[in-house]
Design an enzyme around this catalytic site. Structure first.
Site, PDB file in Angstrom:
ATOM      1  N   SER A 186     -38.481 -31.225 -52.115  1.00  0.00           N
ATOM      2  CA  SER A 186     -38.130 -30.240 -53.138  1.00  0.00           C
ATOM      3  C   SER A 186     -38.709 -28.849 -52.927  1.00  0.00           C
ATOM      4  CB  SER A 186     -38.530 -30.750 -54.526  1.00  0.00           C
ATOM      5  OG  SER A 186     -37.691 -31.808 -54.914  1.00  0.00           O
TER       6      SER A 186
ATOM      7  N   SER B 139     -35.607 -29.864 -55.672  1.00  0.00           N
ATOM      8  CA  SER B 139     -35.436 -29.505 -57.069  1.00  0.00           C
ATOM      9  C   SER B 139     -36.001 -28.129 -57.426  1.00  0.00           C
ATOM     10  CB  SER B 139     -36.121 -30.554 -57.951  1.00  0.00           C
ATOM     11  OG  SER B 139     -37.519 -30.619 -57.680  1.00  0.00           O
TER      12      SER B 139
ATOM     13  N   LYS C 244     -42.486 -22.997 -61.407  1.00  0.00           N
ATOM     14  CA  LYS C 244     -41.458 -24.018 -61.619  1.00  0.00           C
ATOM     15  C   LYS C 244     -41.623 -24.640 -63.002  1.00  0.00           C
ATOM     16  CE  LYS C 244     -39.624 -28.254 -59.454  1.00  0.00           C
ATOM     17  NZ  LYS C 244     -39.798 -29.217 -58.335  1.00  0.00           N
TER      18      LYS C 244
END
Length: 464
Positions: free
Chosen positions: A182, A158, A83
């Site tokens: 997330s 996210s 990420k």
């Protein structure tokens, strides 16, 4: 490789590493297939914000040597996407923000350091909302990440790019971070297993500071056994696999806090909970009241944003997303007393939720209130009732960030041909139990995701 559905990118970590050990496959070959798949499919998915091809090839060669020398790490040669909120030494870390498009990390943050030491091969930097501040994965670089089950729909966020990278076979594993759902939201929306460990267990030293009172790094995987390996690497420990034989005390709630849930989601999760009964666990319906978490979450998240990024309103306001700009503007109006009250509410809420685990071993609820919705179309109504635009689809994730408990999502079926996740929550530091129960449930459910694998075969023509 690559011309058929059975890509090694979908193999378990154990099967992949057995092939490495026998010489049937090389980490270099598997990486090259991953890069070919990224070339082919990432334009439709927006899973990756940036490539790491040179680094990945060097890591794959090192992994090949490690297998030959008999000294492989626990993730040696395994493709892992990162990420883009984590720091990779010498590479850009944008945090999903145009304001940081040229931000070169001087060193690995803790998560990346551990994954690197374990022998992982980094396939690329995955899409995220700006500073991980949204439950979908849109930013100013380009559109939201797209759901591999239906590319017109969101992955959630996210860590949306992380989920898309694994679900579409562009990486074996992905690492994300979960400050309000997330990991669990995008894992649920894309039919993956994801787990948010106990707050503080998995550190990301010297990384991005965002939602720092609540956030936990963790894995995305096709199967629990693979996530178990990454969890152990991130927590500097080993989690043993064993069947959960004793009758656990399980609290089940289809609509936590009375929040509306899509009837299809409720039906699928209820069917999965019946399997827990068949396994011999003591399941009791419980009117789960999770209200009160916002009193801690909102002021402490905003204060974190103010502390770290208030200056961006002066230097880079035109490069920020609307939601980040609004957050920073709201943060400026917070008083010191509101922040202190947030800390007090946080302590009270944590204590309240921990008392729930004096009565139950595991709490079970739907991961999300809906399946993946069309991109940029968050539902304003669920099951005919008005819901909050921000948290309405996700009423059951952030409470356990505020409480600090480990929480996992297990794919448990489909509603309207889209994946549904069942959330399992344990007492603090109960990761091993949570992983074992999740794997028991995974085996009993035996969810068929073959259509997704076929859809993203290199020979396929991908549509919605």
């Amino acid at each position: 490789m690559g011309s058929h559905a059975d890509s090694p990118l979908y193999w378990s970590v154990a099967k992949l590493q057995a092939a490495y050990q026998s010489g049937e496959l090389s980490p270099v070959e598997v990486l090259e297939e991953a890069l070919q798949r990224i070339d082919r499919f990432n334009p439709q998915l927006n899973a990756y914000l940036g490539r790491l091809d040179d680094l990945a090839r060097a890591q794959a060669l090192a992994a090949e040597r490690a297998w030959r020398s008999g000294e492989p790490g626990p993730l040696c040669g395994v493709p892992v996407s990162i990420k883009d909120t984590f720091h990779i030494e010498g590479h850009v870390a944008t945090y999903g923000s145009l304001a940081f498009r040229d931000n070169i990390a001087e060193s690995d943050s803790g998560v990346v350091r551990r994954l690197r030491a374990a022998g992982s091969v980094f396939t690329g930097r995955t899409n995220t909302s700006e500073f991980a501040q949204s439950a979908t994965a849109e930013n100013r670089f380009f559109d939201d990440s797209h759901n591999p089950w239906d590319v017109t729909r969101t992955t959630g966020g996210s860590s949306g790019g992380a989920a898309a990278s694994v679900a579409a076979g562009l990486s074996t594993l992905a690492v994300g971070a979960d400050g309000g759902g997330s990991i669990r939201i995008p894992a649920s929306f894309t039919g993956l297993f994801g787990i948010k460990p106990t707050y503080g267990l998995c550190q990301d030293e010297n990384g991005l500071s965002a939602m720092s009172d609540f956030i936990s790094p963790g894995p995305f995987a096709w199967r629990v056994s693979d996530a178990r390996v990454m969890c152990g690497v991130l927590a500097d420990t080993t989690y043993r696999r064993q069947k959960v034989t004793k009758g656990l005390r399980v609290a089940w709630c289809a609509r936590p806090s009375g929040c509306p849930h899509d009837p299809g989601v409720v039906e699928v999760t209820e069917a999965a909970v019946k399997l827990l009964v068949e396994m011999g666990h003591c399941v009791a319906e419980h009117p789960l009241d999770l209200t009160g978490w916002e009193a801690a979450f909102a002021p402490l998240v905003l204060h974190n944003e103010f502390r770290e990024r208030d200056h961006l309103l002066e230097t880079s306001a035109d490069r920020l997303t609307g939601y980040e700009r609004r957050s920073l503007e709201m943060a400026r109006s917070l008083s010191a007393e509101q922040v202190e009250q947030g800390h007090r509410e946080h302590a009270v809420y944590r204590a309240r939720i921990q008392r729930l685990f004096e009565e139950f071993d595991i709490v079970v609820l739907p991961t999300t209130a809906v399946t993946a919705f069309p991109i940029k179309e968050r539902p304003s109504k669920i099951d005919g009732q008005d819901v909050h635009w921000l948290w309405g689809p996700f009423p059951g994730t952030a409470p356990f960030n505020v409480a600090g408990n480990p929480a996992a999502t297990v794919p448990c079926g489909f509603a309207d041909s889209l994946p549904v996740g069942l959330q399992l929550v344990g007492a603090q530091m109960s990761e091993e139990l949570l992983l074992n129960l999740a794997e028991d449930l995974e085996e009993a459910l035996a969810i068929d995701r073959t259509p997704l694998v076929d859809k993203w075969a290199m020979t396929a023509t991908v549509e919605g």
